[in-house]
Each structure stands twice: as C-alpha cells, then as structure tokens.
Write an enzyme that holds these catalytic residues in place. Structure first.
Site, PDB file in Angstrom:
ATOM      1  N   GLY A  26       0.817  -1.214   0.000  1.00 51.36           N
ATOM      2  CA  GLY A  26       0.000   0.000   0.000  1.00 51.36           C
ATOM      3  C   GLY A  26       0.845   1.255   0.000  1.00 51.36           C
ATOM      4  O   GLY A  26       2.026   1.233  -0.351  1.00 51.36           O
ATOM      5  N   HIS A  29       2.201   4.892  -5.000  1.00 55.20           N
ATOM      6  CA  HIS A  29       2.667   6.077  -5.731  1.00 55.20           C
ATOM      7  C   HIS A  29       2.789   5.694  -7.201  1.00 55.20           C
ATOM      8  O   HIS A  29       2.489   4.546  -7.586  1.00 55.20           O
ATOM      9  CB  HIS A  29       4.000   6.580  -5.163  1.00 55.20           C
ATOM     10  CG  HIS A  29       5.021   5.488  -4.960  1.00 55.20           C
ATOM     11  ND1 HIS A  29       5.554   4.780  -6.011  1.00 55.20           N
ATOM     12  CD2 HIS A  29       5.560   4.959  -3.841  1.00 55.20           C
ATOM     13  CE1 HIS A  29       6.420   3.898  -5.556  1.00 55.20           C
ATOM     14  NE2 HIS A  29       6.432   3.969  -4.232  1.00 55.20           N
ATOM     15  N   HIS A  32       4.234   2.307  -8.224  1.00 54.51           N
ATOM     16  CA  HIS A  32       3.328   1.145  -8.165  1.00 54.51           C
ATOM     17  C   HIS A  32       2.389   1.143  -9.371  1.00 54.51           C
ATOM     18  O   HIS A  32       2.102   0.088  -9.940  1.00 54.51           O
ATOM     19  CB  HIS A  32       2.472   1.195  -6.898  1.00 54.51           C
ATOM     20  CG  HIS A  32       3.235   1.029  -5.623  1.00 54.51           C
ATOM     21  ND1 HIS A  32       3.452   2.060  -4.743  1.00 54.51           N
ATOM     22  CD2 HIS A  32       3.826  -0.066  -5.071  1.00 54.51           C
ATOM     23  CE1 HIS A  32       4.135   1.621  -3.700  1.00 54.51           C
ATOM     24  NE2 HIS A  32       4.385   0.341  -3.876  1.00 54.51           N
ATOM     25  N   GLN A  56       8.159  -9.261   7.715  1.00 52.39           N
ATOM     26  CA  GLN A  56       9.382  -8.754   7.093  1.00 52.39           C
ATOM     27  C   GLN A  56       9.947  -7.524   7.804  1.00 52.39           C
ATOM     28  O   GLN A  56      10.890  -6.905   7.320  1.00 52.39           O
ATOM     29  CB  GLN A  56       9.159  -8.482   5.601  1.00 52.39           C
ATOM     30  CG  GLN A  56       8.246  -7.333   5.269  1.00 52.39           C
ATOM     31  CD  GLN A  56       7.856  -7.333   3.794  1.00 52.39           C
ATOM     32  OE1 GLN A  56       7.092  -8.171   3.330  1.00 52.39           O
ATOM     33  NE2 GLN A  56       8.394  -6.384   3.038  1.00 52.39           N
ATOM     34  N   LYS A 144      12.186  -3.155 -10.053  1.00 51.09           N
ATOM     35  CA  LYS A 144      13.650  -3.229  -9.941  1.00 51.09           C
ATOM     36  C   LYS A 144      14.180  -2.317  -8.841  1.00 51.09           C
ATOM     37  O   LYS A 144      15.349  -2.404  -8.476  1.00 51.09           O
ATOM     38  CB  LYS A 144      14.291  -2.823 -11.269  1.00 51.09           C
ATOM     39  CG  LYS A 144      14.189  -3.858 -12.361  1.00 51.09           C
ATOM     40  CD  LYS A 144      15.104  -3.403 -13.483  1.00 51.09           C
ATOM     41  CE  LYS A 144      14.962  -4.232 -14.712  1.00 51.09           C
ATOM     42  NZ  LYS A 144      15.809  -3.703 -15.801  1.00 51.09           N
TER      43      LYS A 144
HETATM   44  O1  PAF Z   1       7.937  -4.796  -2.032  1.00 52.38           O
HETATM   45  C1  PAF Z   1       7.009  -4.835  -1.203  1.00 52.38           C
HETATM   46  O2  PAF Z   1       6.182  -3.940  -1.115  1.00 52.38           O
HETATM   47  C2  PAF Z   1       6.920  -6.029  -0.259  1.00 52.38           C
HETATM   48  O3  PAF Z   1       8.174  -6.492   0.111  1.00 52.38           O
HETATM   49  C3  PAF Z   1       6.054  -7.168  -0.825  1.00 52.38           C
HETATM   50  C4  PAF Z   1       6.674  -7.769  -2.074  1.00 52.38           C
HETATM   51  C5  PAF Z   1       4.664  -6.666  -1.130  1.00 52.38           C
HETATM   52  C6  PAF Z   1       5.929  -8.293   0.208  1.00 52.38           C
HETATM   53  O4  PAF Z   1       5.321  -7.847   1.382  1.00 52.38           O
END
Ligand code: PAF
Length: 276
Positions: A26, A29, A32, A56, A144
């Site tokens: 989320g 920007h 995305h 993470q 990337k």
């Molecule tokens: O790049 C991200 O936003 C996150 O690491 C992902 C791939 C959505 C996994 O939570």
C-alpha cells in the site's frame, strides 16, 4: 473494481481468470501504478494486493508507523483500471502464528539488504509464496527498485517450480532522480532536497564503470565517502553481478550498483544497472 478481504472470496472471484498480480504494502505512488500497467499486459485480470507484512519487519523497524492509506490507494487503483484489490487483514493472512517459513539461500538472502535487515527476505518470501498460493497468478510484477527482492523472488519461483512468470518493472523516479518509495514520505523538506544525492552518487559510480574503471572496491569506498561527506550514513554501496548479486569476476559485464543509506531517520535504497 472489486475490493476483497478474504481468501475464500478471492478464490471464487478469480476462478477461470488469467491473473497478473502486483504485491504491495500500500501507500501507493506512481511507481506502483507503473507496475500495474505492466501487469495489465500479462493477464486478463489485474490483482493488486495490499498487505503490510509484519513478518518482514524487525522489532525496531517501522511496522507500526508504516503509512497506511487504503482509501487513497483504492482510488488510484480504480483510476488505473485494476480489476481486483486483495486486502486481507492479519487474521486472514496469519490466522495462527506463521510457523512454516520460506528462507532464501544465505548467499543471496543474507547479503546486502539481508545483512542489515536480518530475516527480511524470509518474511518477504513467506508472504509472497502465500499470496501466490492464494491469488494463483500466471504472472507477477516486482519493481527493480527492490533489486535484491526481485532476484530473491525469481530464485524462489525457479527453485520451487512455481508456474508464475516474474516480470520486472522499471524504477520510477522524480525529475531530480529520486527513486519513488513509500518511505520518501518520512523525509523532511531539507532531507527531500538532499535525497537525490543517493541516485547521483550511484550514477557517478556507474559512469566510472562504463568508462572502464574496474577497481570495484575503490569505487564502492569512494561512493561511501562521498555520501558520508553529505551527512548520509550508508549501510553499503556494492558493485555486483546482475544475475546473482555476487561480486563480479574479471570479465563479468552485466553489473548493478546497489546502495542503502540513512538520511536522518529514513533509510533509502537505490540501484543502477550498468554494462562494464
Ligand atoms: O515490495 C514490497 O512492497 C513487499 O516487500 C512485498 C513484495 C509486497 C511483500 O510484502
């Protein structure tokens, strides 16, 4: 555009569709949205996932304060022509503590970002594999900008024989070169003015390589020193092979210069591919 919060409903909605998906946390920007446009070329149904994945984040990191802008995200995705937003809550994704985890090999997962964010790629792989199992896309797009994440996901998909094409998306930048990132919103106005220096420093290193410089250790140290002189606190600047992010051997041509550095309280990452 449908907004779906449960795995059961998503499975019903996607039955029989050819899905291309873009996993996100989320706070979307233009970067995305560029990935959504790539996804639209790879399936008849584009699914954006929005889930801030606790696994993470280390305990001292910004999980609690990570910007959550769900309504604005959905408005942007609708304008971009995305078909489905999958936005589960934590109870849906992790109804019990996630004991089964996916770990990338240490030679890829514990270097660079993985050295400074211990366990980060285990959390990424675990949630991405779970999202893949839920969404069952035929293609998935990863930017990337998160170069090592892209390589880690490509490796996971290859080694676990997942029938999913991983499609890389180019990094979107502002006019002054700053890579778009959700964490840019943490920057003060003074830090925002300083932030493009990271890209400029990597660009200078890449130019030296393209012009024939081969003492990569020296180039890395010069870049670190330049950042430190401008009040940055670099975690690393590294010249690596594009394919596996290992240090280049003589004759390796397809390289990438990667960096992570703190500016005030904000940690930014960036990279530039270069041919030696
Ligand atoms: O790049 C991200 O936003 C996150 O690491 C992902 C791939 C959505 C996994 O939570």
């Amino acid at each position: 555009m449908r907004i779906i919060a449960t795995i059961a409903e998503l499975r019903r909605a996607l039955r029989g569709r050819t899905v291309a998906c873009v996993p996100t946390m989320g706070n979307l920007h233009e970067g995305h949205l560029g990935l959504m446009r790539v996804a639209q070329r790879h399936g008849d149904c584009t699914v954006a996932t929005i889930f801030v994945n606790r696994l993470q984040f280390a305990p001292h990191e910004d999980f609690d304060t990570y910007p959550r802008t769900f309504a604005a995200d959905c408005a942007q995705l609708e304008r971009a022509g995305v078909d489905v937003v999958f936005a589960p809550d934590e109870r849906e994704m992790y109804p019990v503590a996630q004991g089964y985890k996916v770990a990338p090999p240490p030679e890829l997962g514990d270097i660079l970002e993985g050295e400074f964010r211990r366990g980060f790629f285990n959390g990424v792989c675990t949630v991405v594999l779970k999202l893949f199992n839920v969404v069952q896309p035929q293609a998935a797009v990863f930017g990337k900008k998160d170069y090592q994440q892209l390589r880690v996901i490509q490796g996971m998909v290859a080694q676990l024989a997942l029938p999913i094409a991983i499609v890389p998306g180019e990094t979107a930048r502002t006019d002054d070169g700053l890579a778009l990132s959700s964490r840019n919103s943490y920057l003060s106005p003074a830090e925002r003015a300083q932030a493009p220096r990271l890209h400029r420093t990597l660009a200078a290193t890449a130019q030296s390589i393209a012009a024939g410089a081969r003492d990569y250790g020296r180039l890395e140290q010069d870049a670190i020193d330049a950042l430190r002189r401008s009040a940055w606190a670099p975690d690393y600047v590294a010249v690596r092979r594009q394919a596996d992010l290992q240090p280049p051997a003589p004759g390796d041509r397809d390289l990438v210069v990667l960096a992570a550095a703190r500016l005030g309280g904000t940690r930014l990452i960036d990279n530039i591919e270069v041919s030696a």
